[in-house]
Design a protein around this motif. Structure first.
Motif, PDB file in Angstrom:
ATOM      1  N   PHE A  99     -44.615  -9.559   5.921  1.00 41.84           N
ATOM      2  CA  PHE A  99     -45.588  -9.681   7.025  1.00 41.84           C
ATOM      3  C   PHE A  99     -47.030  -9.734   6.200  1.00 41.84           C
ATOM      4  O   PHE A  99     -47.204  -8.772   5.469  1.00 41.84           O
ATOM      5  N   THR A 130     -35.157 -15.792   3.285  1.00 43.44           N
ATOM      6  CA  THR A 130     -36.453 -15.100   3.422  1.00 43.44           C
ATOM      7  C   THR A 130     -37.161 -15.329   4.800  1.00 43.44           C
ATOM      8  O   THR A 130     -37.174 -16.210   5.127  1.00 43.44           O
ATOM      9  N   LEU A 131     -37.963 -14.307   5.125  1.00 47.10           N
ATOM     10  CA  LEU A 131     -38.387 -14.398   6.395  1.00 47.10           C
ATOM     11  C   LEU A 131     -39.798 -13.962   6.227  1.00 47.10           C
ATOM     12  O   LEU A 131     -40.124 -12.872   5.362  1.00 47.10           O
ATOM     13  N   TYR A 132     -40.921 -14.833   6.671  1.00 45.34           N
ATOM     14  CA  TYR A 132     -42.170 -14.563   6.472  1.00 45.34           C
ATOM     15  C   TYR A 132     -42.814 -14.562   8.193  1.00 45.34           C
ATOM     16  O   TYR A 132     -42.561 -15.060   8.852  1.00 45.34           O
ATOM     17  N   ALA A 133     -43.604 -13.290   8.138  1.00 44.94           N
ATOM     18  CA  ALA A 133     -44.658 -13.585   9.395  1.00 44.94           C
ATOM     19  C   ALA A 133     -45.844 -13.305   9.311  1.00 44.94           C
ATOM     20  O   ALA A 133     -46.242 -12.779   7.833  1.00 44.94           O
ATOM     21  N   SER A 134     -46.781 -13.842  10.035  1.00 42.59           N
ATOM     22  CA  SER A 134     -48.236 -13.539   9.478  1.00 42.59           C
ATOM     23  C   SER A 134     -49.098 -13.248  10.965  1.00 42.59           C
ATOM     24  O   SER A 134     -48.466 -13.632  11.924  1.00 42.59           O
ATOM     25  N   GLY A 135     -50.159 -12.374  10.936  1.00 44.25           N
ATOM     26  CA  GLY A 135     -50.806 -12.001  12.136  1.00 44.25           C
ATOM     27  C   GLY A 135     -51.616 -10.649  11.767  1.00 44.25           C
ATOM     28  O   GLY A 135     -52.054 -10.700  10.554  1.00 44.25           O
ATOM     29  N   LEU A 136     -51.640  -9.905  12.626  1.00 48.29           N
ATOM     30  CA  LEU A 136     -52.499  -8.498  12.339  1.00 48.29           C
ATOM     31  C   LEU A 136     -51.282  -7.344  12.193  1.00 48.29           C
ATOM     32  O   LEU A 136     -50.588  -7.246  12.866  1.00 48.29           O
TER      33      LEU A 136
ATOM     34  N   MET B 115     -37.313 -19.909  14.509  1.00 44.33           N
ATOM     35  CA  MET B 115     -37.036 -18.568  14.210  1.00 44.33           C
ATOM     36  C   MET B 115     -36.694 -17.755  15.456  1.00 44.33           C
ATOM     37  O   MET B 115     -36.937 -18.031  16.494  1.00 44.33           O
ATOM     38  N   PRO B 116     -35.590 -17.110  15.080  1.00 53.36           N
ATOM     39  CA  PRO B 116     -35.468 -15.990  16.262  1.00 53.36           C
ATOM     40  C   PRO B 116     -36.537 -14.992  16.464  1.00 53.36           C
ATOM     41  O   PRO B 116     -37.128 -14.551  15.494  1.00 53.36           O
ATOM     42  N   LEU B 118     -38.298 -11.743  16.932  1.00 54.31           N
ATOM     43  CA  LEU B 118     -37.982 -10.352  16.435  1.00 54.31           C
ATOM     44  C   LEU B 118     -38.996  -9.172  16.936  1.00 54.31           C
ATOM     45  O   LEU B 118     -40.058  -9.843  17.124  1.00 54.31           O
ATOM     46  N   ALA B 126     -47.599 -10.494  15.343  1.00 55.56           N
ATOM     47  CA  ALA B 126     -47.271 -11.755  14.704  1.00 55.56           C
ATOM     48  C   ALA B 126     -47.881 -12.712  15.581  1.00 55.56           C
ATOM     49  O   ALA B 126     -47.683 -13.006  16.593  1.00 55.56           O
ATOM     50  N   GLU B 127     -48.312 -13.548  14.588  1.00 57.03           N
ATOM     51  CA  GLU B 127     -48.909 -14.933  15.311  1.00 57.03           C
ATOM     52  C   GLU B 127     -48.087 -16.159  14.904  1.00 57.03           C
ATOM     53  O   GLU B 127     -47.835 -16.856  15.550  1.00 57.03           O
ATOM     54  N   SER B 128     -47.348 -15.961  13.802  1.00 57.76           N
ATOM     55  CA  SER B 128     -46.435 -17.189  13.434  1.00 57.76           C
ATOM     56  C   SER B 128     -45.282 -16.607  12.452  1.00 57.76           C
ATOM     57  O   SER B 128     -45.500 -15.672  11.523  1.00 57.76           O
ATOM     58  N   PHE B 129     -44.379 -17.267  12.462  1.00 53.59           N
ATOM     59  CA  PHE B 129     -43.348 -16.944  11.555  1.00 53.59           C
ATOM     60  C   PHE B 129     -42.598 -17.848  10.730  1.00 53.59           C
ATOM     61  O   PHE B 129     -42.933 -19.226  11.291  1.00 53.59           O
ATOM     62  N   THR B 130     -42.092 -17.826   9.575  1.00 59.15           N
ATOM     63  CA  THR B 130     -41.741 -18.800   9.024  1.00 59.15           C
ATOM     64  C   THR B 130     -40.198 -18.140   8.071  1.00 59.15           C
ATOM     65  O   THR B 130     -40.058 -17.092   7.867  1.00 59.15           O
ATOM     66  N   LEU B 131     -39.363 -19.496   7.969  1.00 64.11           N
ATOM     67  CA  LEU B 131     -38.249 -19.011   7.602  1.00 64.11           C
ATOM     68  C   LEU B 131     -37.911 -19.673   6.339  1.00 64.11           C
ATOM     69  O   LEU B 131     -37.887 -20.929   6.272  1.00 64.11           O
TER      70      LEU B 131
END
Ligand SMILES: [Mn+2]
Ligand SMILES: [Mn+2]
Ligand SMILES: [Zn+2]
Ligand SMILES: [Zn+2]
Lengths: 149, 149
Positions: A99, A130-136, B115-116, B118, B126-131
DNA sequence: ATCTAAATGTAATGATGTTGCATTTATGTT
DNA sequence: AACATAAATGCAACATCATTACATTTAGAT
């Protein structure tokens, strides 16, 4: 207490047949003391008395040994985090969610959030996910609430 | 046919209030002609008559406009791929899986694999996800089969 | 044809990462 | 405790990726 901790890192280095040097102990101490990954630029500025090249070599050998893993953040900057999975020499298993806070830029390893298995299109043979997320992050989302009020 | 295609790219530039220049049309033409992302180094060597700085500026403006999106591969190298989602000025929606072949290094946008959702730990917004996935792409997995026989 | 904002080119600089080689040091052995 | 040596570090040079400032050119509007 500080001694106890240091002893732990010395054991860790021993286990991987790495010499116990001041630079390595300091890097370990810094990375283990935080609950977020550490960016290469941060490391370099904090450890500014250690030669850049030495730092790169320490990071590389720690990664090879499975002590830490590298994560690129949203800007493509290298970040390093300690491995909690059973990683070893050339065998990483850090398939958790990373994250990246858009505000404080910190990268969190959310070890409990593993990848859901997906069926890929024909022909693709995945070896790792691999799993990415962005946000606060919690701190920053709390802060923005306060500001909003 | 070539004319038709070029016309399409000119329309695209028009739509985003960008001037139709040779460099931009060539970049678009190259990126739309492939089914994989294009790395910055590749772009630079193919378009070696265009100034490096110009190339960076083209990539940046295309990304801002939502025409392309940037993906970092396993080595932290920047790759660029055309947006198929409804991306626009400062609004990207490219939350699909990016597959990085460990053999040929190509990055594939697998647009159908989203993205599933989560549930993150408390406080994380989370604002955005990347896989990401890495392994062998169809071409390379076929090749390694042949070699194995 | 003229005008002008936008786009490009050029040079300089910064940030990140690597390589080769000389020197120092941690650690096992005597 | 002294020694031997492989491992680790420091240093200089280099490579690659990316940005900034400013001068020049050009696409597209009038
Ligand atoms: Mn991690
Ligand atoms: Mn994509
Ligand atoms: Zn944060
Ligand atoms: Zn491949």
């Amino acid at each position: 207490m500080a001694q106890t901790k240091n002893f732990r890192f010395e054991e860790l280095l021993d286990k991987h047949h790495l010499k116990k040097t001041g630079a390595r102990l300091r890097v370990l101490s810094m990375m283990y003391s935080k609950n977020t990954a550490t960016s290469q630029p941060d490391l370099e500025s904090v450890m500014n008395d250690i030669d850049r090249v030495t730092l790169y070599r320490i990071l590389n050998v720690f990664e090879e040994k499975g002590i830490i893993h590298k994560v690129f953040d949203l800007n493509g900057t290298a970040n390093y985090a300690v491995c909690h999975a059973d990683c070893g020499e050339n065998h990483h298993h850090d398939e958790h969610l990373h994250f990246n806070c858009t505000n404080c830029k910190n990268v969190y390893c959310l070890d409990d959030l593993h990848m859901p298995r997906l069926n890929l299109p024909d022909g693709f043979k995945a070896e790792s996910f691999t799993l990415y997320a962005s946000g606060l992050c919690p701190k920053c989302s709390k802060k923005s609430q306060v500001i909003a009020n």
